[in-house]
Scaffold this motif. Sequence first.
Motif, short mmCIF file in Angstrom:
data_model
loop_
_atom_site.label_atom_id
_atom_site.label_comp_id
_atom_site.label_asym_id
_atom_site.label_seq_id
_atom_site.Cartn_x
_atom_site.Cartn_y
_atom_site.Cartn_z
N ASN A 1 0.78 -1.48 0.14
CA ASN A 1 -0.16 0.03 -0.22
C ASN A 1 0.61 1.13 0.28
O ASN A 1 0.33 2.08 -0.26
CB ASN A 1 -0.81 0.07 1.48
N SER B 1 0.38 4.30 -2.34
CA SER B 1 0.06 5.43 -1.79
C SER B 1 1.45 6.72 -2.30
O SER B 1 1.41 7.71 -2.64
CB SER B 1 0.44 5.49 -0.56
N THR C 1 -5.91 9.03 -1.03
CA THR C 1 -6.83 8.13 -2.16
C THR C 1 -7.94 8.60 -2.28
O THR C 1 -8.40 8.40 -3.66
CB THR C 1 -7.12 6.51 -1.51
N ALA D 1 0.24 6.20 5.43
CA ALA D 1 -0.12 7.39 4.55
C ALA D 1 -0.29 8.95 4.89
O ALA D 1 -0.62 8.91 3.53
CB ALA D 1 -1.22 5.70 3.94
N TYR E 1 -7.20 1.44 0.72
CA TYR E 1 -6.05 0.85 0.47
C TYR E 1 -6.17 -0.11 -0.24
O TYR E 1 -5.68 -0.08 -1.59
CB TYR E 1 -4.93 1.35 1.56
N THR F 1 -6.63 2.46 -3.58
CA THR F 1 -5.53 3.10 -3.33
C THR F 1 -4.37 2.03 -4.23
O THR F 1 -4.07 1.93 -5.15
CB THR F 1 -4.44 2.81 -1.90
N ASN F 2 -4.37 0.92 -3.80
CA ASN F 2 -4.10 0.07 -5.30
C ASN F 2 -4.72 0.14 -6.56
O ASN F 2 -3.97 -0.30 -7.41
CB ASN F 2 -3.95 -1.82 -4.69
N CYS G 1 -5.40 -6.82 0.40
CA CYS G 1 -6.60 -5.92 1.61
C CYS G 1 -7.30 -6.20 1.84
O CYS G 1 -8.51 -6.27 2.54
CB CYS G 1 -6.15 -3.88 1.14
#
Length: 411
Positions: free
Chosen positions: A56, A60, A73, A197, A348, A351-352, A379
């Motif tokens: 992550n 990020s 995010t 993050a 997250y 995010t990915n 996640c």
Amino acid sequence: MDQLARRLGVPDAVVIGLGSMLGAGVFVVFGPAVAAAGGAGLLPALVLAGFVAFCNATSSARLAARYPESGGTYVYGRERLGPFAGFLAGWGFVVGKTASCAAMALTVGAYLWPGQARLVAAGAVLAVTAVNLRGIGKTATVTRALVVLVLAVLAVVTVVGVVGGPVHLDRLGEPGGSARGVLTAAGLLFFAFAGYARIATLGEEVRDPQRTIPRAVPLALGVVLVIYLVLAVVALGVLGADRLAGSAAPLVDVVTAAGLPGLAWVVRAGATIAVVGVLLSLVAGVGRTTLAMARRRDLPGALAAVHQVHQVPHRAELAVAAVVIVVVLLGDVRDAIGFSSCTVLVYYAITNAAALTLGRESGRRLPVQVLAGLGLAGCLLLAVNLPLGSVLAGFAVLAAGAAFYALRARR
């Protein structure tokens, strides 16, 4: 005025990341994690949580360098996956982290004055908000002092445990939970890493973000992972799985078991300092995401203001503080770790997913898409293996946010 000033370099960004992470895992999560995973499962769960956090962090950092503005995010999801993905990420972050703020504040109250924990917690929220309103430079300065004190306390615990414990390494292999227990423990332990993050969330206030953020995020995460592993070995080796699983203050129990109960107050003071540091950065991070959502009218536009002198999102931070104080005074969020972990893991995951759209970076042996894909899968896997109540509460909040978004879009 609605723009923030870039004042943070690599050392400041790393310090804010450390202040965001150190505290929750060491002083809160080890007990529940051992209860879920057993003695032999604690270290694998910790490594798994750290690996997912590393994936992550990589995603990020890449996204924050590409979009160096407040919101994390929430911004990346909007830019790469569409407005709804961004809204869902921002909604989950604000709600989940607001609960985390309340939980951290109540922890401060429980350590300092158990009989008046709620009033002390409200005072702690007001204090850290006052620091944040003075500017991000003040936040970094105070956080740096708190991190130094916390590291000193953790070093004392480690030395005392090793010298006087003693540390029985055979206890690291004590049997316990199942494979699902390890996943549950990893999901709970992820709560201890989530602060890395915060650097990306503060991306609009970082100098030279294309260079600073990719360096600061993994550096802060690596330092914390090493500290957690050392303390996990010491705590489990000194106390054993059964005692650690039932401990509300494991590091206090470590120094007590080592024959120095007089140091318990030092550890409690360190816990208080650590949690205040986490709370300080949490309020700052939630305020920045609230600012970003308000700029795009996903939250009331009045919250998008930036103070002309201190250059902080003062209305957003005051609104966050007000909500946290209400929760602290009226609710009971001491069991909010699982709920917060669930919503943040979904955050997250987005995010990915956003990082997967960036394409392969040249000059890397290991394609960053692989890390993003592993982070996305990790996640979701950890989120669904959290305690059932946490999963239901987390996804109910996300569903409520999705319904609100759909209703607003229809109107």
